[in-house]
Design a protein around this motif. Structure first.
Motif, PDB file in Angstrom:
ATOM      1  N   UNK A 127       0.014 -26.540  -1.086  1.00 48.92           N
ATOM      2  CA  UNK A 127       0.761 -27.122  -2.193  1.00 48.92           C
ATOM      3  C   UNK A 127       2.000 -26.985  -2.290  1.00 48.92           C
ATOM      4  N   UNK A 128       2.727 -26.347  -1.475  1.00 49.72           N
ATOM      5  CA  UNK A 128       4.237 -26.286  -1.345  1.00 49.72           C
ATOM      6  C   UNK A 128       5.114 -26.366  -0.095  1.00 49.72           C
ATOM      7  N   UNK A 129       6.328 -26.563   0.028  1.00 53.55           N
ATOM      8  CA  UNK A 129       6.653 -26.702   1.167  1.00 53.55           C
ATOM      9  C   UNK A 129       6.875 -25.252   2.086  1.00 53.55           C
ATOM     10  N   UNK A 130       6.840 -25.186   3.223  1.00 52.87           N
ATOM     11  CA  UNK A 130       7.101 -23.958   3.930  1.00 52.87           C
ATOM     12  C   UNK A 130       8.703 -23.375   3.529  1.00 52.87           C
ATOM     13  N   UNK A 131       8.627 -22.058   3.385  1.00 57.57           N
ATOM     14  CA  UNK A 131       9.775 -21.479   3.182  1.00 57.57           C
ATOM     15  C   UNK A 131       9.822 -20.134   3.914  1.00 57.57           C
ATOM     16  N   UNK A 132      11.213 -19.482   4.066  1.00 52.44           N
ATOM     17  CA  UNK A 132      11.495 -18.400   4.651  1.00 52.44           C
ATOM     18  C   UNK A 132      12.187 -17.527   3.396  1.00 52.44           C
ATOM     19  N   UNK A 133      11.653 -15.957   3.579  1.00 54.15           N
ATOM     20  CA  UNK A 133      12.379 -15.158   2.629  1.00 54.15           C
ATOM     21  C   UNK A 133      12.336 -13.547   3.018  1.00 54.15           C
ATOM     22  N   UNK A 134      13.268 -12.945   2.622  1.00 52.00           N
ATOM     23  CA  UNK A 134      13.392 -11.811   2.929  1.00 52.00           C
ATOM     24  C   UNK A 134      12.999 -10.747   1.952  1.00 52.00           C
ATOM     25  N   UNK A 135      12.742  -9.526   1.975  1.00 47.92           N
ATOM     26  CA  UNK A 135      11.780  -8.501   1.010  1.00 47.92           C
ATOM     27  C   UNK A 135      12.283  -7.356   1.267  1.00 47.92           C
ATOM     28  N   UNK A 136      12.131  -6.579  -0.033  1.00 52.44           N
ATOM     29  CA  UNK A 136      12.399  -5.041   0.227  1.00 52.44           C
ATOM     30  C   UNK A 136      11.197  -4.446  -0.433  1.00 52.44           C
ATOM     31  N   UNK A 137      10.780  -3.498  -0.059  1.00 53.31           N
ATOM     32  CA  UNK A 137       9.515  -2.722  -0.794  1.00 53.31           C
ATOM     33  C   UNK A 137      10.000  -1.157  -1.043  1.00 53.31           C
ATOM     34  N   UNK A 138       9.910  -0.713  -2.217  1.00 52.45           N
ATOM     35  CA  UNK A 138       9.896   0.627  -2.327  1.00 52.45           C
ATOM     36  C   UNK A 138       8.626   1.259  -2.575  1.00 52.45           C
ATOM     37  N   UNK A 139       8.502   2.291  -2.048  1.00 50.84           N
ATOM     38  CA  UNK A 139       7.043   3.264  -2.221  1.00 50.84           C
ATOM     39  C   UNK A 139       7.598   4.596  -2.544  1.00 50.84           C
ATOM     40  N   UNK A 140       7.149   5.128  -3.817  1.00 51.16           N
ATOM     41  CA  UNK A 140       7.699   6.467  -4.133  1.00 51.16           C
ATOM     42  C   UNK A 140       6.618   7.013  -4.968  1.00 51.16           C
ATOM     43  N   UNK A 141       6.844   8.448  -5.284  1.00 57.39           N
ATOM     44  CA  UNK A 141       5.754   9.142  -6.094  1.00 57.39           C
ATOM     45  C   UNK A 141       6.581  10.147  -7.152  1.00 57.39           C
ATOM     46  N   UNK A 142       5.950  10.632  -8.115  1.00 58.50           N
ATOM     47  CA  UNK A 142       6.445  11.581  -8.920  1.00 58.50           C
ATOM     48  C   UNK A 142       5.728  12.554  -9.062  1.00 58.50           C
ATOM     49  N   UNK A 143       4.811  13.081  -8.038  1.00 55.75           N
ATOM     50  CA  UNK A 143       3.789  13.927  -7.923  1.00 55.75           C
ATOM     51  C   UNK A 143       2.358  13.779  -8.593  1.00 55.75           C
ATOM     52  N   UNK A 144       2.209  12.693  -9.232  1.00 57.39           N
ATOM     53  CA  UNK A 144       0.855  12.222  -9.960  1.00 57.39           C
ATOM     54  C   UNK A 144      -0.011  11.405  -8.584  1.00 57.39           C
ATOM     55  N   UNK A 145      -1.173  11.365  -9.071  1.00 60.88           N
ATOM     56  CA  UNK A 145      -2.048  11.075  -7.906  1.00 60.88           C
ATOM     57  C   UNK A 145      -2.135   9.564  -7.704  1.00 60.88           C
ATOM     58  N   UNK A 146      -0.869   8.971  -7.611  1.00 58.80           N
ATOM     59  CA  UNK A 146      -0.597   7.528  -7.551  1.00 58.80           C
ATOM     60  C   UNK A 146       0.592   7.238  -6.642  1.00 58.80           C
TER      61      UNK A 146
END
Length: 170
Positions: A38-57
């Protein structure tokens, strides 16, 4: 590994130790590709951040930009949980489009395979509505992280929507 959000360094909760390979910041090493019938093809860049604060997530934030114009495209943030004593994983995600989702699946080695279990949206979300999402995140042998996202709309079957690889930035 310390997180990029200036929190004091805390020990990773043992419940999410199997996900320690995700921690840090990842940047697309070349533009990802997006398409859908349903859309035109596109190109993209992306940044992912994965972190924790000591919790079980694990906390995460994904930020995507148009590859040529650098215009912000899409943001997701949320949490990753593991069901204790299993390899069952859940992503709890809020998107800037007004979609909120829970994806569940399993962790096998360094690959997460997830499928939407619940979707909710704002009352004024754009139609056609997303009906299903699946996602595979895996750490490849070359040290790059790869993500493939598929989705289904009310009028379109589950179809690959995004494919991108990332290199660890820190």
């Amino acid at each position: 590994m310390s997180c990029p959000f200036n929190q004091p360094a805390v020990e990773l909760n043992a419940a999410v130790l199997p996900l320690d390979w995700l921690l840090g910041t990842w940047e697309s090493d070349e533009p990802g590709e997006g398409s859908f019938p349903t859309i035109a093809p596109f190109r993209y860049t992306e940044t992912l951040h994965f972190s924790h604060v000591g919790q079980p997530v694990i906390n995460f934030m994904f930020n995507a930009f148009h590859a040529e114009s650098r215009k912000p495209l899409h943001r997701e943030c949320g949490f990753i949980r593991i069901q204790p004593g299993t390899n069952n994983v859940a992503f709890i995600i809020a998107q800037n489009s007004g979609l909120v989702e829970i994806e569940e699946g399993e962790l096998i080695g360094q690959q997460l395979t997830l499928h939407s279990r619940a979707l909710a949206r704002t009352s004024f979300a754009k139609e056609p509505y997303v009906q299903q999402i699946s996602r595979v995140l895996q750490l490849r042998a070359d040290g790059r992280l790869e993500q493939v996202v598929s989705m289904a709309l009310e009028n379109q079957p589950l179809t690959q929507h995004l494919h991108v690889t990332y290199r660890r930035a820190f």
